[in-house]
Design an enzyme around this catalytic site. Structure first.
Site, PDB file in Angstrom:
ATOM      1  NE  ARG A 147      -1.116 -28.301  32.169  1.00  0.00           N
ATOM      2  CZ  ARG A 147       0.205 -28.329  30.935  1.00  0.00           C
ATOM      3  NH1 ARG A 147      -0.053 -26.670  31.128  1.00  0.00           N
ATOM      4  NH2 ARG A 147       0.172 -29.255  30.333  1.00  0.00           N
ATOM      5  CE1 TYR A 159       1.197 -27.401  26.035  1.00  0.00           C
ATOM      6  CE2 TYR A 159      -0.792 -26.824  27.385  1.00  0.00           C
ATOM      7  CZ  TYR A 159       0.086 -26.740  27.109  1.00  0.00           C
ATOM      8  OH  TYR A 159       0.781 -26.218  28.379  1.00  0.00           O
ATOM      9  CG  ASP A 212      -2.105 -24.541  29.266  1.00  0.00           C
ATOM     10  OD1 ASP A 212      -3.016 -22.811  28.109  1.00  0.00           O
ATOM     11  OD2 ASP A 212      -1.323 -24.478  29.313  1.00  0.00           O
ATOM     12  CG  HIS A 214      -1.697 -23.967  24.805  1.00  0.00           C
ATOM     13  ND1 HIS A 214      -0.070 -23.917  23.660  1.00  0.00           N
ATOM     14  CD2 HIS A 214      -0.195 -23.931  25.534  1.00  0.00           C
ATOM     15  CE1 HIS A 214       0.206 -23.887  23.761  1.00  0.00           C
ATOM     16  NE2 HIS A 214       0.651 -23.913  24.710  1.00  0.00           N
ATOM     17  CD  GLU A 238      -1.460 -21.819  31.721  1.00  0.00           C
ATOM     18  OE1 GLU A 238      -1.555 -22.696  32.672  1.00  0.00           O
ATOM     19  OE2 GLU A 238      -0.882 -21.487  30.975  1.00  0.00           O
ATOM     20  CD  GLU A 264       2.146 -19.995  28.691  1.00  0.00           C
ATOM     21  OE1 GLU A 264       2.006 -20.971  29.781  1.00  0.00           O
ATOM     22  OE2 GLU A 264       2.530 -20.779  27.211  1.00  0.00           O
ATOM     23  NE  ARG A 285       0.090 -19.648  33.242  1.00  0.00           N
ATOM     24  CZ  ARG A 285       0.823 -20.696  33.417  1.00  0.00           C
ATOM     25  NH1 ARG A 285       1.305 -20.596  34.693  1.00  0.00           N
ATOM     26  NH2 ARG A 285       1.406 -21.138  32.570  1.00  0.00           N
ATOM     27  CD  GLU A 341       3.485 -24.718  34.357  1.00  0.00           C
ATOM     28  OE1 GLU A 341       3.880 -23.611  33.689  1.00  0.00           O
ATOM     29  OE2 GLU A 341       2.549 -25.554  33.093  1.00  0.00           O
ATOM     30  CD1 TRP A 405       0.128 -26.486  19.033  1.00  0.00           C
ATOM     31  CD2 TRP A 405       1.864 -25.497  20.582  1.00  0.00           C
ATOM     32  NE1 TRP A 405       0.787 -27.573  19.932  1.00  0.00           N
ATOM     33  CE2 TRP A 405       1.536 -27.338  21.145  1.00  0.00           C
ATOM     34  CE3 TRP A 405       2.202 -24.545  20.873  1.00  0.00           C
ATOM     35  CZ2 TRP A 405       2.092 -27.166  21.633  1.00  0.00           C
ATOM     36  CZ3 TRP A 405       2.864 -24.945  21.866  1.00  0.00           C
ATOM     37  CH2 TRP A 405       3.472 -26.310  22.471  1.00  0.00           C
TER      38      TRP A 405
HETATM   39  C1  CS2 Z   1       2.464 -24.077  28.868  1.00  0.00           C
HETATM   40  C2  CS2 Z   1       4.031 -24.153  28.122  1.00  0.00           C
HETATM   41  O1  CS2 Z   1       3.648 -24.444  30.233  1.00  0.00           O
HETATM   42  C3  CS2 Z   1       2.581 -23.439  29.855  1.00  0.00           C
HETATM   43  O2  CS2 Z   1       1.651 -23.616  30.705  1.00  0.00           O
HETATM   44  O3  CS2 Z   1       1.324 -23.403  28.223  1.00  0.00           O
HETATM   45  O4  CS2 Z   1       4.203 -25.873  28.085  1.00  0.00           O
HETATM   46  C4  CS2 Z   1       4.499 -23.594  27.067  1.00  0.00           C
HETATM   47  O5  CS2 Z   1       3.577 -24.438  25.627  1.00  0.00           O
HETATM   48  C5  CS2 Z   1       5.252 -23.895  26.622  1.00  0.00           C
HETATM   49  O6  CS2 Z   1       6.457 -23.190  27.707  1.00  0.00           O
HETATM   50  C6  CS2 Z   1       5.844 -22.887  25.604  1.00  0.00           C
HETATM   51  O7  CS2 Z   1       7.510 -23.139  24.784  1.00  0.00           O
HETATM   52 MG    MG Z   2       0.049 -22.256  29.460  1.00  0.00          MG
END
Ligand code: CS2
Ligand code: MG
Length: 405
Positions: A147, A159, A212, A214, A238, A264, A285, A341, A405
Site C-alpha cells: 500500500r 493519513y 487507502d 481513508h 480502499e 474496516e 475488509r 493487511e 479523518w
Molecule cells: C487503516 C487504519 O489500516 C488501515 O487501513 O485505515 O490504519 C485505521 O486508520 C486505524 O485502524 C484506526 O484505528
Molecule cells: Mg484503511
C-alpha cells in the site's frame, strides 16, 4: 466446561490493547481481543458491567448461543462498542474450544484452503522519493503487494505518512486530546496519480499496489480518482468514500474498473449486505475484533463468496496479536480469501506482553499448528504498561470545517 471468570485487561505496550480472558472450571482459559482504538474504556465498561455477570456459570462450548445471547439478548443490537465486546468473548471461546480439541482454530472452521497467507505491507513517506525507497525495501523483503501513502505537498501529517515525531503514523501515545490535521481534496487529487505513475516507472507492473483514501472523497471525486489510477492497475482502492450511504459505491462502480475495498469500520453483516449483494465492491475488509469475532466474520466471508467478493481483513497496529491470529485462522480457511493487511509484529514491549506464533516469510504469513488461536498473554508483563488515554486524529479543511479523518 463452565465459565468461572471473565477477566478484562487494558495495557499499553506502545499502544492500548483490551484483552479478554475467560477462565473455566476445567483449568483451561481462552483469550480474545476487544481493542477499539481511541474508545477502549467504553468497551471495558461494557464487558465488565454488562457482559461478565451474564457469563459466569455458562457452558463455554456454547459459542453460537452465547453470541446470539449477547447480540439479540441486549436488544440494542450492533454498534462498535457492543460488537467489539462480543468479539473479545467470541474469540476467547473459539480459543478455548481449540484448546479442548487439541486443534488450531482453522481446523474447527473446516481446515486449510491454502498453506500460507498473502499480505500487503505499508510504504509511506514525506515525499514521493521517500515512499518509493520504502516500497523498494519492502520488495527486497519479499512483499508481493504494498500500500502506498505519501504526504501531500502543502498538507502536513496526512493519513498514512509519518507524523512530525517520525513515529508510526497513527501512534497514539502522548496525545491526550485528538491531534488535528489539515485536509484539502484538490491538493490530494492533483497529487496521488503521480505517486502511482512514478512507482510503476521505477518498479514495473509486477508488484501489486494499493491505496487507502481513508473515506475523504465524495463519490464523483472517488470515481475520477479510480479512473485516473486505472493505468497503474491497483489491487484495490480502499475506503474511497464513507460507507454509511451504501449507494455511494454504486456510483463509483459505474465509472471505474479500479477494484474497491471497504469495511474496516463496519461492525455487522448488515453494514455490508447491500454493498456485497449489489457487487459494488471487490474486497470486504471487516475485522474480527470490531465485528463480533470469528462467529460473525465466518458468516460474512461465506456470504461474500456468493458474490465474488474476496476478503482483506483490516490489519492495523491497533488490533492486538490475538485479533491478528483470529484473522490468520480465518484466512487460512476462507475459500474466498484475498489478502491480509500486515504492518509487522509490533515492538519489543508488545512482544513481551503477547506471545504469538505467526511468522513472516517472503510476502506471506505462516501459522503454526498450536491448539486454539496460538497466542498467550503475560499478565505480569502487562502490568508494566498501564493504559494511557489517547485518540485518533481529526481532519479539518483550511477554513476550519470538520472533515473525515
Ligand atoms: C487503516 C487504519 O489500516 C488501515 O487501513 O485505515 O490504519 C485505521 O486508520 C486505524 O485502524 C484506526 O484505528
Ligand atoms: Mg484503511
Amino acid at each position: 466446561m463452565k465459565i468461572i471468570d471473565v477477566k478484562i485487561f487494558v495495557s499499553c505496550p506502545s499502544r492500548n490493547f483490551v484483552t479478554v480472558k475467560i477462565e473455566t472450571d476445567e483449568g483451561l482459559y481462552g483469550l480474545g481481543d476487544a481493542t477499539l482504538n481511541g474508545r477502549e474504556m467504553a468497551v471495558v465498561a461494557y464487558l465488565q458491567e454488562h457482559i461478565k455477570p451474564c457469563l459466569i456459570g455458562k457452558d463455554a462450548h456454547q459459542i453460537e448461543d452465547i453470541w446470539q445471547y449477547l447480540y439479540k439478548g441486549c436488544y440494542w443490537r450492533r454498534g462498535p462498542i457492543t460488537m467489539t465486546a462480543i468479539a473479545g468473548i467470541d474469540m476467547a471461546l473459539w480459543d478455548l474450544k481449540g484448546k479442548v480439541a487439541g486443534l488450531p482454530v482453522y481446523q474447527l472452521l473446516g481446515g486449510k484452503s491454502r498453506t500460507k497467507i498473502k499480505v500487503y505491507g505499508h510504504a509511506n513517506g514525506q515525499n514521493i522519493d521517500e515512499t518509493l525507497d520504502h516500497l523498494g525495501k519492502l520488495i527486497e523483503d519479499g512483499y508481493k503487494a504494498v500500500r502506498l501513502q505519501c504526504a501531500i505537498p502543502g498538507l502536513e501529517g496526512t493519513y498514512g505518512t509519518l507524523a512530525d515525531k517520525k513515529d508510526y503514523y497513527e501512534l497514539q501515545s502522548n496525545r491526550p486530546l485528538p491531534p488535528e490535521q489539515l485536509w484539502d481534496t484538490n491538493k490530494y487529487l492533483n497529487f496521488i496519480p503521480s505517486l502511482f505513475k512514478k512507482a510503476r516507472e521505477k518498479y514495473g507492473m509486477e508488484i501489486q499496489l494499493l491505496h487507502d483514501v481513508h473515506s475523504r472523497l465524495t463519490p464523483i471525486e472517488a470515481a475520477k480518482l479510480g479512473k485516473e489510477l486505472e493505468p497503474y492497475n491497483l489491487l484495490f482502492l480502499e475506503d474511497p468514500v464513507p460507507a454509511e450511504n451504501q449507494s455511494n459505491y454504486k456510483l463509483i462502480r459505474h465509472h471505474t474498473t479500479t477494484p474497491l475495498a471497504v469495511g474496516e469500520v463496519f461492525n455487522s453483516i448488515w453494514d455490508a449486505k447491500k454493498l456485497i449483494e449489489s457487487q459494488s465492491i471487490d474486497y470486504i475488509r471487516m475485522a474480527a475484533t470490531h465485528a463480533g469475532g470469528l462467529t460473525s466474520i465466518k458468516r460474512i466471508m461465506d456470504f461474500a463468496s456468493l458474490y465474488n467478493v474476496r476478503t482483506a481483513p483490516h490489519g492495523p497496529p491497533d488490533i492486538s496479536p490475538i485479533g491478528h491470529a483470529a484473522h490468520a485462522h480465518l484466512n487460512i480457511w476462507a475459500p474466498n480469501f484475498g489478502i491480509q493487511e500486515f504492518v509487522g509484529f509490533g515492538g519489543t514491549d508488545m512482544n513481551k506482553v503477547f506471545k504469538h506464533s505467526l511468522t513472516y516469510d517472503n510476502g506471506h504469513l505462516l501459522l503454526k499448528d498450536i491448539p486454539g488461536l496460538g497466542v498467550d498473554f503475560d499478565e505480569q508483563e502487562a502490568k508494566q504498561f498501564p493504559y494511557k488515554r489517547s485518540y485518533l486524529p481529526i481532519s479539518r479543511l483550511e477554513d476550519g470545517t470538520l472533515w473525515d479523518w
